[in-house]
Design a protein around this motif. Sequence first.
Motif, PDB file in Angstrom:
ATOM      1  N   LEU A 238      20.581  63.966  92.195  1.00 36.06           N
ATOM      2  CA  LEU A 238      20.019  62.930  93.055  1.00 36.06           C
ATOM      3  C   LEU A 238      20.830  61.647  92.885  1.00 36.06           C
ATOM      4  O   LEU A 238      20.879  61.071  91.803  1.00 36.06           O
ATOM      5  CB  LEU A 238      18.550  62.703  92.706  1.00 36.06           C
ATOM      6  N   LEU A 239      21.439  61.204  93.967  1.00 38.03           N
ATOM      7  CA  LEU A 239      22.362  60.073  93.927  1.00 38.03           C
ATOM      8  C   LEU A 239      22.064  59.122  95.076  1.00 38.03           C
ATOM      9  O   LEU A 239      21.841  59.553  96.210  1.00 38.03           O
ATOM     10  CB  LEU A 239      23.804  60.579  94.032  1.00 38.03           C
ATOM     11  N   SER A 240      22.047  57.825  94.777  1.00 42.87           N
ATOM     12  CA  SER A 240      21.847  56.810  95.813  1.00 42.87           C
ATOM     13  C   SER A 240      22.551  55.523  95.391  1.00 42.87           C
ATOM     14  O   SER A 240      22.541  55.166  94.207  1.00 42.87           O
ATOM     15  CB  SER A 240      20.352  56.532  96.009  1.00 42.87           C
ATOM     16  N   HIS A 245      13.160  50.108  92.710  1.00 43.01           N
ATOM     17  CA  HIS A 245      12.147  49.054  92.773  1.00 43.01           C
ATOM     18  C   HIS A 245      11.376  49.097  91.454  1.00 43.01           C
ATOM     19  O   HIS A 245      10.781  50.128  91.121  1.00 43.01           O
ATOM     20  CB  HIS A 245      11.195  49.299  93.946  1.00 43.01           C
ATOM     21  N   PRO A 246      11.377  48.031  90.665  1.00 42.05           N
ATOM     22  CA  PRO A 246      10.799  48.102  89.318  1.00 42.05           C
ATOM     23  C   PRO A 246       9.334  48.515  89.302  1.00 42.05           C
ATOM     24  O   PRO A 246       8.910  49.284  88.438  1.00 42.05           O
ATOM     25  CB  PRO A 246      10.999  46.695  88.754  1.00 42.05           C
ATOM     26  N   GLY A 247       8.546  48.035  90.265  1.00 46.15           N
ATOM     27  CA  GLY A 247       7.133  48.387  90.284  1.00 46.15           C
ATOM     28  C   GLY A 247       6.911  49.866  90.549  1.00 46.15           C
ATOM     29  O   GLY A 247       6.149  50.542  89.845  1.00 46.15           O
ATOM     30  N   ARG A 248       7.570  50.377  91.579  1.00 52.30           N
ATOM     31  CA  ARG A 248       7.402  51.801  91.894  1.00 52.30           C
ATOM     32  C   ARG A 248       8.071  52.681  90.847  1.00 52.30           C
ATOM     33  O   ARG A 248       7.637  53.812  90.606  1.00 52.30           O
ATOM     34  CB  ARG A 248       7.957  52.102  93.287  1.00 52.30           C
ATOM     35  N   PHE A 249       9.118  52.161  90.246  1.00 54.24           N
ATOM     36  CA  PHE A 249       9.763  52.915  89.164  1.00 54.24           C
ATOM     37  C   PHE A 249       8.782  53.123  88.013  1.00 54.24           C
ATOM     38  O   PHE A 249       8.605  54.248  87.530  1.00 54.24           O
ATOM     39  CB  PHE A 249      11.002  52.161  88.678  1.00 54.24           C
ATOM     40  N   LEU A 250       8.136  52.045  87.585  1.00 54.39           N
ATOM     41  CA  LEU A 250       7.180  52.159  86.483  1.00 54.39           C
ATOM     42  C   LEU A 250       5.998  53.047  86.868  1.00 54.39           C
ATOM     43  O   LEU A 250       5.509  53.842  86.052  1.00 54.39           O
ATOM     44  CB  LEU A 250       6.688  50.773  86.075  1.00 54.39           C
ATOM     45  N   GLY A 254       5.851  58.817  85.271  1.00 50.58           N
ATOM     46  CA  GLY A 254       5.123  60.010  84.854  1.00 50.58           C
ATOM     47  C   GLY A 254       5.397  61.202  85.752  1.00 50.58           C
ATOM     48  O   GLY A 254       5.530  62.334  85.283  1.00 50.58           O
ATOM     49  N   GLU A 255       5.496  60.940  87.045  1.00 52.84           N
ATOM     50  CA  GLU A 255       5.750  62.025  87.990  1.00 52.84           C
ATOM     51  C   GLU A 255       7.143  62.605  87.804  1.00 52.84           C
ATOM     52  O   GLU A 255       7.331  63.824  87.790  1.00 52.84           O
ATOM     53  CB  GLU A 255       5.581  61.525  89.425  1.00 52.84           C
ATOM     54  N   LEU A 256       8.130  61.736  87.637  1.00 57.40           N
ATOM     55  CA  LEU A 256       9.506  62.214  87.507  1.00 57.40           C
ATOM     56  C   LEU A 256       9.775  62.847  86.150  1.00 57.40           C
ATOM     57  O   LEU A 256      10.533  63.808  86.045  1.00 57.40           O
ATOM     58  CB  LEU A 256      10.487  61.061  87.730  1.00 57.40           C
ATOM     59  N   ALA A 257       9.192  62.280  85.104  1.00 56.18           N
ATOM     60  CA  ALA A 257       9.449  62.787  83.761  1.00 56.18           C
ATOM     61  C   ALA A 257       8.566  63.969  83.408  1.00 56.18           C
ATOM     62  O   ALA A 257       8.832  64.682  82.439  1.00 56.18           O
ATOM     63  CB  ALA A 257       9.254  61.669  82.730  1.00 56.18           C
ATOM     64  N   GLY A 258       7.494  64.184  84.163  1.00 52.80           N
ATOM     65  CA  GLY A 258       6.600  65.294  83.875  1.00 52.80           C
ATOM     66  C   GLY A 258       7.192  66.616  84.323  1.00 52.80           C
ATOM     67  O   GLY A 258       8.249  66.687  84.951  1.00 52.80           O
ATOM     68  N   GLY A 259       6.512  67.675  84.020  1.00 53.93           N
ATOM     69  CA  GLY A 259       6.996  68.992  84.391  1.00 53.93           C
ATOM     70  C   GLY A 259       8.025  69.507  83.411  1.00 53.93           C
ATOM     71  O   GLY A 259       8.450  68.813  82.478  1.00 53.93           O
ATOM     72  N   GLN A 317      11.149  63.859  96.063  1.00 51.47           N
ATOM     73  CA  GLN A 317      10.287  62.868  96.702  1.00 51.47           C
ATOM     74  C   GLN A 317       9.988  61.712  95.754  1.00 51.47           C
ATOM     75  O   GLN A 317       9.971  60.548  96.168  1.00 51.47           O
ATOM     76  CB  GLN A 317       8.995  63.538  97.161  1.00 51.47           C
ATOM     77  N   GLY A 318       9.759  62.017  94.480  1.00 56.24           N
ATOM     78  CA  GLY A 318       9.511  60.959  93.511  1.00 56.24           C
ATOM     79  C   GLY A 318      10.717  60.055  93.339  1.00 56.24           C
ATOM     80  O   GLY A 318      10.583  58.829  93.210  1.00 56.24           O
ATOM     81  N   PHE A 319      11.900  60.633  93.339  1.00 54.82           N
ATOM     82  CA  PHE A 319      13.134  59.851  93.240  1.00 54.82           C
ATOM     83  C   PHE A 319      13.281  58.932  94.445  1.00 54.82           C
ATOM     84  O   PHE A 319      13.595  57.741  94.297  1.00 54.82           O
ATOM     85  CB  PHE A 319      14.325  60.802  93.135  1.00 54.82           C
TER      86      PHE A 319
END
Length: 349
Positions: A238-240, A245-250, A254-259, A317-319
């Motif tokens: 995943l590259l961009s 955005h710091p708020g949405r990143f924080l 959990g969603e991105l690091a989970g699984g 989608q989370g990214f």
Amino acid sequence: MIPVAILATVDPVLRDAALLSLLTDLPGTGVLAQDLDPDTGTLRRIVSDQHGIAEDSTRPLAHACLGCAIREDSVPTLESMAAARRWERIIWALPVSAETAPAARPLCRPDAVPGLELATVACVVDADQVEADLMGDELLADRDLALSADDRRSVGEASAAQLGHADLVLTIGEDPVGLTLADHLRGRRTLRSTLFGIRAEQVFAPRHSARHAEARIDPCRIQAPDAPDAHGVWSLDLLSPRPVHPGRFLAGIGELAGGRTRSRGRFHLLSRPGRVAVWDGAGRQLSIGDGGPWRVGTPSTRIVFTGVDDDRARVAQGFARMLMTDDELAGSMRVRHEDDGLDGWLGAR
């Protein structure tokens, strides 16, 4: 020049098996093996070969930094082993779960240890255990493998670090999922072979390139694996060019690091211009930190995920959600001066 092979693993039984195999197959090989005891704060050093133990000593750790303590003990010992002219080659077996990059760097400096050259950095993994190690939440401390009293790393974090830096990955076991994971997580320009199928002299083949090894673990130069998806194992690059955005990143960590994924890469924030923010997740743990100034190219956000469950859509989608939109980028001057809420991870701006 006497070639040196660094050997690492997260399994003490595998370390012993690898040493026995190499010593039996290739006489004239010396071994420097180190172990740390977090309960007593000591480092044990054993120098041996096929004839038995030549030295066995234990001393208090001389440095609070474990990597420094290991290097400060190993470099003079390797110098003594080279000066003895007793061995044709040397295996340096690191403490179980130790990272290889800090150990390798001193040996890559010109004339760091006269008479020695770093040939290979190798790690040994059990293909039948790799999936549980990398995707589970077990800590090194749970297996009595922590290197210090405050070592809270997961087994996955330690194993992923060794796989990512190694020139040579040696495996036992036949689980295709574990073998495919090893191929996705080892770096490019590296080799995988079975532990008992490789000729011992091949372990000492001069294949280590400091430049390539450092590039494999540099978040500014992260690359997707060149291994194909197979046996349920996948990787998603995943590259961009957009900052996060710091708020949405924080909110989305959990969603991105989970699984059950292993993830590594970098991101950037308008509030911290010119700084690399490092993302490193394994074993259901996530490490975020400041990686210093940008070293290659222009700032961008790139995270490579490797997983065993089919949740690529969720990850993608989370990214995408954590990236700044066009409207937000249009008001970027305001964002630059706002508190991003990440001082606890990245330090004060």
